[in-house]
Scaffold this motif. Structure first.
Motif, short mmCIF file in Angstrom:
data_model
loop_
_atom_site.label_atom_id
_atom_site.label_comp_id
_atom_site.label_asym_id
_atom_site.label_seq_id
_atom_site.Cartn_x
_atom_site.Cartn_y
_atom_site.Cartn_z
N ASN A 1 0.85 -1.18 0.00
CA ASN A 1 0.00 0.00 0.00
C ASN A 1 0.89 1.24 0.00
O ASN A 1 2.08 1.17 0.34
CB ASN A 1 -0.96 0.02 1.19
CG ASN A 1 -0.24 -0.10 2.51
OD1 ASN A 1 0.39 0.85 2.95
ND2 ASN A 1 -0.30 -1.27 3.15
N CYS B 1 -8.47 8.63 5.79
CA CYS B 1 -8.60 8.78 7.25
C CYS B 1 -7.75 9.95 7.72
O CYS B 1 -6.88 10.47 6.99
CB CYS B 1 -8.18 7.49 7.96
SG CYS B 1 -6.45 7.04 7.71
N THR C 1 -11.69 7.43 10.49
CA THR C 1 -11.77 6.97 9.11
C THR C 1 -12.95 7.63 8.43
O THR C 1 -14.11 7.51 8.87
CB THR C 1 -11.92 5.44 9.05
OG1 THR C 1 -10.80 4.84 9.70
CG2 THR C 1 -12.00 4.95 7.62
N LYS C 2 -12.68 8.35 7.34
CA LYS C 2 -13.74 8.97 6.56
C LYS C 2 -14.40 7.95 5.62
O LYS C 2 -15.63 7.94 5.47
CB LYS C 2 -13.16 10.12 5.73
CG LYS C 2 -12.71 11.31 6.55
CD LYS C 2 -13.89 12.11 7.08
CE LYS C 2 -13.42 13.38 7.77
NZ LYS C 2 -14.54 14.18 8.30
N ALA C 3 -13.59 7.15 4.98
CA ALA C 3 -14.12 6.15 4.04
C ALA C 3 -13.10 5.04 3.91
O ALA C 3 -11.89 5.27 3.93
CB ALA C 3 -14.42 6.77 2.67
N ARG C 4 -13.63 3.82 3.77
CA ARG C 4 -12.78 2.65 3.57
C ARG C 4 -13.57 1.65 2.73
O ARG C 4 -14.50 1.02 3.23
CB ARG C 4 -12.37 2.02 4.90
CG ARG C 4 -11.50 0.79 4.74
CD ARG C 4 -11.08 0.26 6.10
NE ARG C 4 -10.25 -0.93 5.97
CZ ARG C 4 -9.69 -1.56 6.99
NH1 ARG C 4 -9.88 -1.12 8.22
NH2 ARG C 4 -8.96 -2.63 6.79
N GLU C 5 -13.22 1.55 1.46
CA GLU C 5 -14.00 0.73 0.54
C GLU C 5 -13.06 -0.14 -0.30
O GLU C 5 -11.97 0.29 -0.68
CB GLU C 5 -14.83 1.62 -0.39
CG GLU C 5 -15.86 2.49 0.30
CD GLU C 5 -16.95 1.68 0.98
OE1 GLU C 5 -17.24 0.58 0.48
OE2 GLU C 5 -17.52 2.16 1.98
N ALA D 1 -16.27 6.79 -3.49
CA ALA D 1 -16.02 5.55 -2.75
C ALA D 1 -17.15 4.55 -2.99
O ALA D 1 -16.91 3.36 -3.23
CB ALA D 1 -15.86 5.84 -1.27
N ASN E 1 -4.83 6.35 1.57
CA ASN E 1 -4.08 5.09 1.51
C ASN E 1 -4.62 4.23 0.37
O ASN E 1 -5.78 3.83 0.38
CB ASN E 1 -4.19 4.33 2.84
CG ASN E 1 -3.35 3.06 2.85
OD1 ASN E 1 -3.82 2.00 2.44
ND2 ASN E 1 -2.12 3.16 3.33
N ARG F 1 -8.14 -2.30 -1.33
CA ARG F 1 -9.09 -1.26 -0.96
C ARG F 1 -8.39 0.09 -0.91
O ARG F 1 -7.17 0.18 -0.95
CB ARG F 1 -9.72 -1.58 0.39
CG ARG F 1 -8.72 -1.86 1.52
CD ARG F 1 -8.54 -0.65 2.39
NE ARG F 1 -7.53 -0.87 3.43
CZ ARG F 1 -6.34 -0.34 3.39
NH1 ARG F 1 -5.96 0.39 2.35
NH2 ARG F 1 -5.48 -0.53 4.37
N LYS G 1 -8.48 3.75 1.40
CA LYS G 1 -8.89 4.22 2.72
C LYS G 1 -8.53 5.71 2.84
O LYS G 1 -7.42 6.13 2.50
CB LYS G 1 -8.19 3.42 3.82
CG LYS G 1 -8.51 3.86 5.23
CD LYS G 1 -7.74 3.02 6.22
CE LYS G 1 -7.98 3.47 7.65
NZ LYS G 1 -7.19 2.67 8.61
N ASP H 1 0.75 5.61 0.96
CA ASP H 1 0.04 6.72 1.59
C ASP H 1 0.36 8.03 0.88
O ASP H 1 1.52 8.28 0.49
CB ASP H 1 0.43 6.84 3.07
CG ASP H 1 -0.19 5.74 3.92
OD1 ASP H 1 -1.36 5.42 3.67
OD2 ASP H 1 0.50 5.21 4.80
#
Length: 499
Positions: A390, A423, A428-432, A458, A414, A419, A421, A392
């Motif tokens: 991953n 944050c 965490t705003k969104a993690r899909e 997302a 990230n 996925r 992410k 960032d």
């Protein structure tokens, strides 16, 4: 006074009573009964007429059954050290011995049957005598009957043991017969394998011999030709050396170098002229047109539609739509959402030609760009990041669900293999995960720092406009995310893009 009966070997002395029995009172023994021995077997009786011990026969050695079992055990221990043929021979010998033991068991069965018949006759005779005697003689007859019954019981037990031995012998015979057949099959199979290997080896030897003979003949025939060819090559080399002196060769090399330098210079000059010609044509077109494109046609920059004079209407009052031309130039694709005067090329635009239609006062004007160029070193940097699990990126949320975001704090974007992410610290705003409903592309609205911003949906109902620290990071994030999504069989693109 003593009286001895003609059938029994027992003697009875009775001083009070003397009885003579006529010979014809005893029923004769059947002629079809054969006796194994001439004398009646001697048994010692204990209490209640139980037989205590039987006469022990002289054993000349181990029984045939023990010998067969010992041989079978030896064969099972030595089967890894003897050949298949020897194993088959051993099984055949043991099979013959087992057959002999089976025949012996049959003879013993016949003898047991004859013993039953004899005991039956003897008991019938004693039963007939018991009714004619009285006193002590009658008691002796009853004892004799008890002895006969005990002998019959013992004979029955021996017969049961004989049946068990017969069953074991039959089982051993079947086992040895099957083992003998298996051994014969193994012998035949190994023999066929050996014959096949011998034939194969013989054929290989013949082929090798023929190949050696052909090679020897070919080498003998090619030796004169090789020598003649070498002589001709040496002569040709000498002739060339005489014709071309070293000084002439060096002069030719210098001339070739000079010609190459001139060709290179002319190519550079030709490219420069083409660029100047293109710029002049574009300037002439811009002079004749009402609007022009400003900006670099490379990834990481943005293009802006500007008026060529103050007399034309402002761009804000015009209708604008950007298009992406196909590689063949036969058709063009609408870039959904790109309806502002500014457009920052997306990584998917590299190598493609862009067009923008401007409609003002009912008149339509089309501006065309050259193919969008990439940035040097961008591809290698993306390949380096793809080796990680991953990556960032520092971003700022400019818009959320189409509305300006009040906070300008830095968030972490990230991009992982499975996925994406978004944050800030632990929040965490969104993690899909990558899915067909996810969208990712360069921003297509009139947003400040358009070359640094991207649009990320997302999921349905949740979208962001994120601004990166640099144009390079924005393009790298888009390329890495699209590659990871493609590995998950998902194509990341913008709204209504043709994929």
């Amino acid at each position: 006074m003593s009286q001895t009966t003609p059938i029994f070997t027992m003697t009875k002395i009775s001083p009070e009573v003397e009885i003579r029995m006529p010979m014809e009172a005893f029923p004769p023994v059947s002629a079809d009964v054969s006796f194994i021995s001439n004398s009646f077997p001697k048994y010692k009786l204990g209490a209640d007429n139980q037989i205590l011990e039987e006469p022990v026969e002289d054993n000349q050695g181990p029984s045939l059954k023990d010998v067969i079992e010992q041989e079978a055990s030896n064969l099972s221990d030595q089967h890894k050290r003897i050949s298949v043929r020897d194993l088959a021979s051993k099984f055949d010998k043991n099979l013959a011995a087992a057959a002999k033991l089976s025949n012996e068991a049959k003879l013993r069965e016949v003898a047991s049957l004859e013993g039953h018949v004899l005991l039956k006759k003897l008991r019938d005779a004693l039963e007939s005598l018991r009714g004619r005697f009285a006193g002590r003689n009658k008691e002796d007859v009853e004892k004799a009957i008890s002895m006969v019954e005990a002998l019959a019981v013992k004979l029955t037990q021996n017969e049961g043991e004989l049946i068990q031995e017969k069953f074991e012998v039959k089982k051993l015979v079947n086992f040895l017969k099957q083992a003998s057949e298996d051994a014969k099959k193994l012998v035949n199979q190994e023999k066929s394998f050996a014959c096949a290997e011998i034939e194969s080896a013989r054929a290989v030897v013949l082929r090798i011999g023929e190949a050696l003979e052909e090679q020897e003949k070919a080498s003998q025939a090619s030796k004169p030709q090789d020598v003649d060819g070498l002589i001709e090559e040496v002569q040709e080399a000498r002739r060339i050396k005489l014709m071309h002196q070293p000084s002439k060769v060096l002069a030719m090399e210098y001339e070739l170098r000079a010609l190459r330098d001139q060709i290179r210079e002319k190519c550079i000059f030709s490219i420069k002229l083409q660029k100047e010609l293109t710029m002049s044509k574009r300037d002439e077109e811009n002079k004749s047109r009402l609007y022009m494109l400003d900006g670099s046609e490379t990834l990481g920059s943005f293009l802006r539609v500007q008026p060529c004079s103050d007399e034309v209407p402002q761009v804000l009052k015009c209708s604008v739509q950007w298009y992406r031309l196909s590689s063949e130039g036969s058709w063009r694709e609408v870039i959904s959402g790109a309806n502002k005067s500014i457009y920052a090329p997306d990584p998917s635009d590299v190598g493609r030609i862009l067009q923008v239609d401007i409609v003002s006062n009912g008149k339509k004007l089309t501006l065309t760009t050259n193919p969008i160029q990439t940035v040097s070193g961008l591809g290698s940097h993306v390949e380096t990041l793809l080796r990680k699990s991953n990556t960032d990126f520092n971003v700022v949320i400019s818009q959320m669900n189409g509305k300006d975001h009040s906070s300008h704090s830095t968030h972490s974007f990230n991009v992982g293999r499975m996925r994406i992410k978004l944050c800030r610290g632990w929040i965490t705003k969104a993690r899909e995960i990558y899915s067909p409903s996810m969208q990712l592309c360069g921003v297509r609205g009139d947003v400040g720092n358009a070359a640094k911003a991207l649009f990320w949906q997302a999921r349905k109902g949740l979208s962001f406009v994120l601004t990166f620290e640099s144009e390079r990071e924005r393009n790298v994030a888009i390329m890495v995310a699209r590659k990871y999504a493609l590995d998950c069989n998902v194509v990341l693109a913008g709204p209504d893009d043709l994929v």
